[in-house]
Enzyme design. Structure first.
Site, PDB file in Angstrom:
ATOM      1  N   ASP A 273      49.986  26.302   7.487  1.00  0.00           N
ATOM      2  CA  ASP A 273      48.583  26.096   7.122  1.00  0.00           C
ATOM      3  C   ASP A 273      48.427  24.692   6.533  1.00  0.00           C
ATOM      4  OD1 ASP A 273      46.003  26.273   6.127  1.00  0.00           O
ATOM      5  OD2 ASP A 273      46.571  27.544   4.423  1.00  0.00           O
TER       6      ASP A 273
ATOM      7  N   ASP B 195      47.973  37.468  29.017  1.00  0.00           N
ATOM      8  CA  ASP B 195      47.787  38.649  28.179  1.00  0.00           C
ATOM      9  C   ASP B 195      47.490  39.882  29.038  1.00  0.00           C
ATOM     10  OD1 ASP B 195      47.429  39.545  25.350  1.00  0.00           O
ATOM     11  OD2 ASP B 195      45.445  40.104  26.095  1.00  0.00           O
TER      12      ASP B 195
ATOM     13  N   ASP C 244      47.056  26.778  11.099  1.00  0.00           N
ATOM     14  CA  ASP C 244      46.180  25.981  11.959  1.00  0.00           C
ATOM     15  C   ASP C 244      47.007  25.024  12.815  1.00  0.00           C
ATOM     16  OD1 ASP C 244      46.823  23.956  10.032  1.00  0.00           O
ATOM     17  OD2 ASP C 244      45.170  24.680   8.774  1.00  0.00           O
TER      18      ASP C 244
ATOM     19  N   GLU D  96      52.650  39.099  30.321  1.00  0.00           N
ATOM     20  CA  GLU D  96      52.874  40.207  29.393  1.00  0.00           C
ATOM     21  C   GLU D  96      52.413  41.455  30.137  1.00  0.00           C
ATOM     22  OE1 GLU D  96      51.319  42.419  25.393  1.00  0.00           O
ATOM     23  OE2 GLU D  96      49.995  41.576  26.893  1.00  0.00           O
TER      24      GLU D  96
ATOM     25  N   ASP E 132      43.514  26.999   3.602  1.00  0.00           N
ATOM     26  CA  ASP E 132      42.604  28.153   3.558  1.00  0.00           C
ATOM     27  C   ASP E 132      43.341  29.488   3.681  1.00  0.00           C
ATOM     28  OD1 ASP E 132      43.331  28.141   6.203  1.00  0.00           O
ATOM     29  OD2 ASP E 132      41.295  28.104   7.019  1.00  0.00           O
TER      30      ASP E 132
HETATM   31  C1  GLC Z   1      48.215  41.854  24.164  1.00  0.00           C
HETATM   32  C2  GLC Z   1      48.418  41.024  22.932  1.00  0.00           C
HETATM   33  C3  GLC Z   1      47.907  41.794  21.765  1.00  0.00           C
HETATM   34  C4  GLC Z   1      46.442  42.054  21.954  1.00  0.00           C
HETATM   35  C5  GLC Z   1      46.174  42.757  23.273  1.00  0.00           C
HETATM   36  C6  GLC Z   1      44.721  42.699  23.631  1.00  0.00           C
HETATM   37  O1  GLC Z   1      48.975  42.999  24.158  1.00  0.00           O
HETATM   38  O2  GLC Z   1      49.759  40.652  22.819  1.00  0.00           O
HETATM   39  O3  GLC Z   1      48.153  41.129  20.548  1.00  0.00           O
HETATM   40  O4  GLC Z   1      45.960  42.843  20.913  1.00  0.00           O
HETATM   41  O5  GLC Z   1      46.865  42.145  24.329  1.00  0.00           O
HETATM   42  O6  GLC Z   1      44.352  41.395  23.976  1.00  0.00           O
END
Ligand code: GLC
Length: 548
Positions: A20, A206, A28, A270, A24
């Site tokens: 940070d 994602d 960042d 992912e 705050d």
């Molecule tokens: C993926 C991300 C997770 C998020 C989800 C929805 O699994 O790693 O953190 O909450 O997608 O976007």
């Protein structure tokens, strides 16, 4: 150009919790940039940044309201440029996150959809449906949100009447977009180009297995596994919201985009997809370069399980010409130093709260170090999560009133959620917020043990977890341990409680849970995840040996 990603070690930075700069209490981009030299020194090849885009932060940035800008909490576009430039100067690649399954409900498209009529073009960018029952008051199907509760929310139409429903596989502020709409393809293609033009070396995608849903959205039996039922997927039984055939066409389109850029850019999924052959399909030659290997991540700390999952992964990826990947921790799962602290073998991925059985910290760290040393010897690409190089445990006693994960809130606390692995990392033991930032405040409280594990306490200290990671990364590079796609198990070392694996000139031995074992003669120790016992390999320890 070499395909750097094939054996890369990628370090995940979770921007809220890394460093940070402005005090705050939330990390960042300038904070990250200032700490990049520590990552170059650690010896990783690339940094992956979780989302830092404009977002109401209902899911810690995975609810994006503008894909081509920077959330003011985290900085500005100029800060992002500076981060990418500094990383490149240090020899680090930069992978950014892209969230294509859903936008934030504050995204301009969703706001336009709410203001428009059912059946409109604006609504067709999302998954709006009429409800069931006489008055449309029941959700269009029985799907559950991954974060708990129904996956549908009903809107109020502009004229004030109760209206249609929209689908959200995650939080109600994360409406799923409709990938049958060409606008969506164009919007994300432009976003890819935007960050590629700014120098991004790749994207982490994602929930990469979710964008296409089975036509007509049929009901699906409920299931409470972490990602809404992936554990149940088989060839014959696939949930209508995950791993549908159509996603592959999207990735062929994306691959053509990244391939049109110079510099060997890459895409990693992912995707919580099983069995492994189905995951490997995401990494066929004209699709993505890599996919996270969660089968490995959930495998118990036992010789037979580890050998099985490593073999399946390496062979399964080799069959499509892709590298295997390895992940032990990330921002969604309990840190492996805590997960492995549950005898006999380990624990599942879901969060730990103050009323749950607590991990054995000593055992957990010992095994975590052994697991990491094993992982970093394997062929393919490895992903590290910020703080694991310090041996950080999960924060397992966070009180409910500080928790922020929507999974906690949507289930009334039944799902502990993921805050415990997202706590700001410690840099200096004697500084406010352990050096996370200039002020004492942190968006999630840090446990006292983070002071003892702060980076400055481990830097240059023989035997520290930080020095173990540095040595492992240096030796992995020197001995090209990430190269190749075959496994040479040393059978006389492979038993119910141990494994031996030859990696080029390095012999890797892991004792999972046995009596201390004699090391083979004629070798010297390159790396040991923990102290040897009278020159013998004790339980929960990994060594790398070279010919003497
Ligand atoms: C993926 C991300 C997770 C998020 C989800 C929805 O699994 O790693 O953190 O909450 O997608 O976007």
């Amino acid at each position: 150009m070499t395909e750097w990603w094939r054996d890369a070690v990628v370090y995940q930075v979770y921007p809220r919790s890394f460093a940070d700069a402005d005090g705050d209490g939330i990390g960042d981009l300038p904070g990250i940039t200032s700490r990049l030299p520590a990552l170059a020194e650690l010896g990783v090849d690339a940094v992956w940044l979780s989302p830092f885009y404009p977002s109401p932060q209902n899911d810690a940035g995975y609810d994006v309201s503008d894909y081509r800008d920077v959330e003011p909490i985290f900085g500005t576009l100029a800060d992002a440029d500076d981060l990418i430039g500094t990383a490149h100067d240090l020899g680090l690649r930069v992978v950014v996150d892209i969230v294509p399954n859903h936008t934030s409900s504050e995204h301009r498209w969703f706001q336009a959809a709410l203001a428009a009529a059912p059946g409109s073009h604006e609504r067709s960018r999302y998954m709006f449906r009429d409800g069931g029952g006489e008055d449309g008051s029941t959700p269009p199907n029985n799907w559950r949100s991954v974060f708990g509760g129904s996956a549908w929310t009903r809107v109020t139409e502009p004229d004030g009447t109760p209206g249609q429903w929209y689908l959200h596989l995650f939080d109600s502020t994360q409406p799923d977009v409709n990938w049958d709409n060409p606008d969506v393809h164009e919007e994300f293609a432009e976003t890819l180009r935007f960050w590629l033009d700014r120098g991004a070396d790749g994207f982490r995608i994602d929930v990469a297995h979710s964008m296409i849903k089975e036509a007509d959205l049929p009901d699906w039996e409920d299931d409470d596994s972490p990602m809404g039922g992936t554990a149940e997927i088989t060839e014959d039984r696939r949930p209508p919201m995950w791993d549908q055939e159509g996603v592959h066409e999207i990735y062929r389109e994306w691959r053509r985009i990244v391939d049109s850029y110079d510099g060997d850019r890459m895409l990693v999924a992912e995707a919580w997809v099983t069995p492994y052959e189905r995951l490997a399909r995401y990494t066929r030659p004209d699709e993505l370069h890599q996919a996270f290997n969660f089968d490995h991540c959930v495998a118990p700390w036992r010789a037979a399980d580890q050998r099985g999952v490593v073999t399946t992964s390496v062979e399964g990826s080799a069959a499509v010409g892709a590298p295997a990947t390895w992940v032990l921790s990330n921002h969604d799962i309990v840190r492996h130093a805590s997960r492995f602290g549950f005898p006999p073998a380990s624990r599942g991925l879901g969060g730990i709260g103050p009323d749950d059985p607590q991990p054995d910290a000593v055992l957990g760290l010992r095994r975590a170090r052994a697991a990491t040393a094993f992982m970093l010897s394997l062929p393919g690409s490895a992903y590290l999560y910020q703080g694991e190089e310090l041996g950080l445990p999960e924060h397992t006693t966070l009180p409910g009133d500080v928790r922020q994960d929507p999974a906690w809130h949507r289930t009334g606390g039944e799902d502990t959620g993921r805050d415990g692995c997202r706590v700001p990392v410690p840099w200096e033991a004697d500084a406010p917020s352990f050096g996370f930032g200039p002020s004492a405040g942190t968006w999630l409280p840090q446990p006292p043990v983070y002071g003892e594990l702060a980076r400055d306490r481990q830097q240059g200290v023989e035997g520290s977890t930080l020095e173990l990671y540095k040595a492992a990364l240096r030796l992995r590079r020197e001995h090209s341990l990430g190269h190749g796609d075959t496994l040479d198990w040393v059978e006389q070392w492979c038993g119910p409680q141990s494994l031996g694996l030859r990696r080029g000139d390095v012999l890797v031995l892991v004792n999972f849970d046995g009596e201390p074992a004699d090391l083979p003669a004629g070798h010297r120790v390159l790396l040991s995840s923990g102290p040897l016992t009278d020159g013998r390999l004790p339980s929960d320890t990994t060594v790398w040996l070279a010919p003497a």
